[in-house]
Design an enzyme around this catalytic site. Structure first.
Site, mmCIF file in Angstrom:
data_model
loop_
_atom_site.group_PDB
_atom_site.id
_atom_site.type_symbol
_atom_site.label_atom_id
_atom_site.label_comp_id
_atom_site.label_asym_id
_atom_site.label_seq_id
_atom_site.Cartn_x
_atom_site.Cartn_y
_atom_site.Cartn_z
ATOM 1 N N ARG A 134 0.820 -1.214 0.000
ATOM 2 C CA ARG A 134 0.000 0.000 0.000
ATOM 3 C C ARG A 134 0.854 1.263 0.000
ATOM 4 O O ARG A 134 0.442 2.302 -0.521
ATOM 5 C CB ARG A 134 -0.944 0.006 1.211
ATOM 6 C CG ARG A 134 -2.056 -1.032 1.123
ATOM 7 C CD ARG A 134 -2.914 -1.017 2.366
ATOM 8 N NE ARG A 134 -3.541 0.293 2.570
ATOM 9 C CZ ARG A 134 -4.147 0.648 3.704
ATOM 10 N NH1 ARG A 134 -4.180 -0.182 4.728
ATOM 11 N NH2 ARG A 134 -4.711 1.844 3.812
ATOM 12 N N TYR A 148 -6.682 16.197 -6.696
ATOM 13 C CA TYR A 148 -6.904 17.494 -6.046
ATOM 14 C C TYR A 148 -6.140 17.541 -4.729
ATOM 15 O O TYR A 148 -5.955 16.518 -4.063
ATOM 16 C CB TYR A 148 -8.389 17.762 -5.801
ATOM 17 C CG TYR A 148 -9.086 16.752 -4.914
ATOM 18 C CD1 TYR A 148 -9.221 16.960 -3.545
ATOM 19 C CD2 TYR A 148 -9.629 15.585 -5.451
ATOM 20 C CE1 TYR A 148 -9.866 16.039 -2.734
ATOM 21 C CE2 TYR A 148 -10.279 14.656 -4.660
ATOM 22 C CZ TYR A 148 -10.395 14.890 -3.301
ATOM 23 O OH TYR A 148 -11.037 13.961 -2.500
ATOM 24 N N PRO A 149 -5.655 18.726 -4.338
ATOM 25 C CA PRO A 149 -5.021 18.896 -3.030
ATOM 26 C C PRO A 149 -6.043 19.384 -2.008
ATOM 27 O O PRO A 149 -7.093 19.930 -2.370
ATOM 28 C CB PRO A 149 -3.967 19.969 -3.303
ATOM 29 C CG PRO A 149 -4.600 20.824 -4.365
ATOM 30 C CD PRO A 149 -5.463 19.903 -5.193
ATOM 31 N N MET A 150 -5.726 19.198 -0.736
ATOM 32 C CA MET A 150 -6.652 19.647 0.311
ATOM 33 C C MET A 150 -5.909 19.950 1.605
ATOM 34 O O MET A 150 -4.783 19.503 1.814
ATOM 35 C CB MET A 150 -7.736 18.598 0.554
ATOM 36 C CG MET A 150 -7.226 17.261 1.054
ATOM 37 S SD MET A 150 -8.566 16.124 1.480
ATOM 38 C CE MET A 150 -9.319 17.014 2.842
ATOM 39 N N ASP A 151 -6.575 20.733 2.448
ATOM 40 C CA ASP A 151 -6.090 21.076 3.786
ATOM 41 C C ASP A 151 -7.150 20.723 4.818
ATOM 42 O O ASP A 151 -8.326 20.527 4.498
ATOM 43 C CB ASP A 151 -5.841 22.591 3.907
ATOM 44 C CG ASP A 151 -4.525 23.027 3.287
ATOM 45 O OD1 ASP A 151 -3.695 22.160 2.969
ATOM 46 O OD2 ASP A 151 -4.344 24.250 3.129
ATOM 47 N N HIS A 175 -15.533 8.924 7.913
ATOM 48 C CA HIS A 175 -15.199 9.393 6.564
ATOM 49 C C HIS A 175 -14.808 8.211 5.678
ATOM 50 O O HIS A 175 -15.207 8.124 4.512
ATOM 51 C CB HIS A 175 -14.038 10.388 6.667
ATOM 52 C CG HIS A 175 -13.676 11.054 5.387
ATOM 53 N ND1 HIS A 175 -14.497 11.947 4.740
ATOM 54 C CD2 HIS A 175 -12.549 10.972 4.624
ATOM 55 C CE1 HIS A 175 -13.904 12.384 3.642
ATOM 56 N NE2 HIS A 175 -12.723 11.799 3.545
ATOM 57 N N GLN A 188 -8.444 4.816 -4.616
ATOM 58 C CA GLN A 188 -8.064 6.082 -3.985
ATOM 59 C C GLN A 188 -6.676 5.956 -3.367
ATOM 60 O O GLN A 188 -6.395 5.007 -2.654
ATOM 61 C CB GLN A 188 -9.083 6.440 -2.908
ATOM 62 C CG GLN A 188 -8.758 7.698 -2.127
ATOM 63 C CD GLN A 188 -9.834 8.033 -1.112
ATOM 64 O OE1 GLN A 188 -10.772 8.761 -1.398
ATOM 65 N NE2 GLN A 188 -9.699 7.492 0.088
#
Length: 256
Positions: A134, A148-151, A175, A188
């Site tokens: 993994r 996409y990036p995220m915070d 989640h 993912q």
């Protein structure tokens, strides 16, 4: 992410375009099959670029070598970088971390002492070996990708990093339940980028049907962790292009 300088490319003689394409296709084909980390080429939709290259490698030095190898191609004279993203694959180990902390505390080991750090590193090494597939996966072969990036919010009112680890673990577990419902449709891969790039995480989604990206991400919007704590950057969606079909792509034909 790259923009293709089409006007300059069209001005080249056909023989030169063929030679440049053959060189690039050969290099990319070898990178697709690289046993210590692959590369994949995608045709981007929209105005944010024309091509997207994804590189999975086992070290930053190997990543840089992949960049240098592509920069040395004659095709690079006709590619203009628009953006990039650097990160490492990481696994969510909230439950395991809580279990380790409890075990060490029950043993009377002082938190953050040298013995504490040594015990945690020993246990995490066993996790790394067990989860190596993994941590160092192959790039999924699906036709479409969404990146996409995220915070996580860290403002005065809502700050993810001020929550107790138990609460973060609970919210991330909820989640994850949404994502698992799409396990057969979407692959993912979550990457961490704190200290490496402008956002805290990157998300790669791979699927053979792009509509599932919208369904999954929309459904996740209603999770507490996303609704309250998540911030998102730009989204990039691309269609897979095998290296052997690079000539078609540069000529304006999307490979089937």
């Amino acid at each position: 992410m790259m923009r293709f300088r089409r006007a300059a490319w069209r001005a080249l003689p056909d023989a030169e375009k063929s030679a440049i394409t053959a060189e690039a296709a050969s290099t990319l084909a070898a990178m697709e099959q690289n046993s210590s980390g692959q590369s994949a080429l995608f045709s981007l939709l929209g105005h944010k670029g024309d091509l997207m290259l994804i590189h999975f490698r086992e070290s930053f030095a190997d990543l840089n070598q992949a960049e240098l190898q592509l920069a040395n191609l004659r095709l690079s004279d006709y590619l203009e970088p628009t953006t990039s993203y650097l990160s490492i694959i990481e696994l969510g180990l909230y439950d395991s971390t809580l279990k380790i902390y409890k075990e060490l505390t029950d043993q009377g080991i002082e938190p953050h002492s040298d013995q504490w750090k040594a015990e945690i590193e020993c246990k995490l090494n066993r996790h790394r070996e067990a989860m190596r597939p993994r941590l160092f996966p192959q790039i999924p072969s699906n036709r479409y990708v969404c990146f996409y990036p995220m915070d996580r919010r860290r403002g005065e009112d809502k700050n993810w990093y001020m929550l107790p680890i138990e609460e973060r673990a609970r919210q991330m577990s909820d989640h994850g339940l949404v994502g698992r419902r799409y396990a057969g449709e979407v692959k993912q891969i979550i990457t961490g980028s704190i200290g490496f790039d402008d956002w805290e995480w990157g998300v790669d989604l791979f699927a053979d049907e792009p509509l599932v990206f919208k369904k999954l991400i929309y459904e996740m919007r209603f999770d507490h962790v996303s609704a309250v704590y998540a911030l998102f950057g730009q989204f990039y969606v691309g269609v897979r292009c095998p290296a052997a079909e690079l000539g078609k792509l540069l000529a304006g034909e999307l490979p089937k």
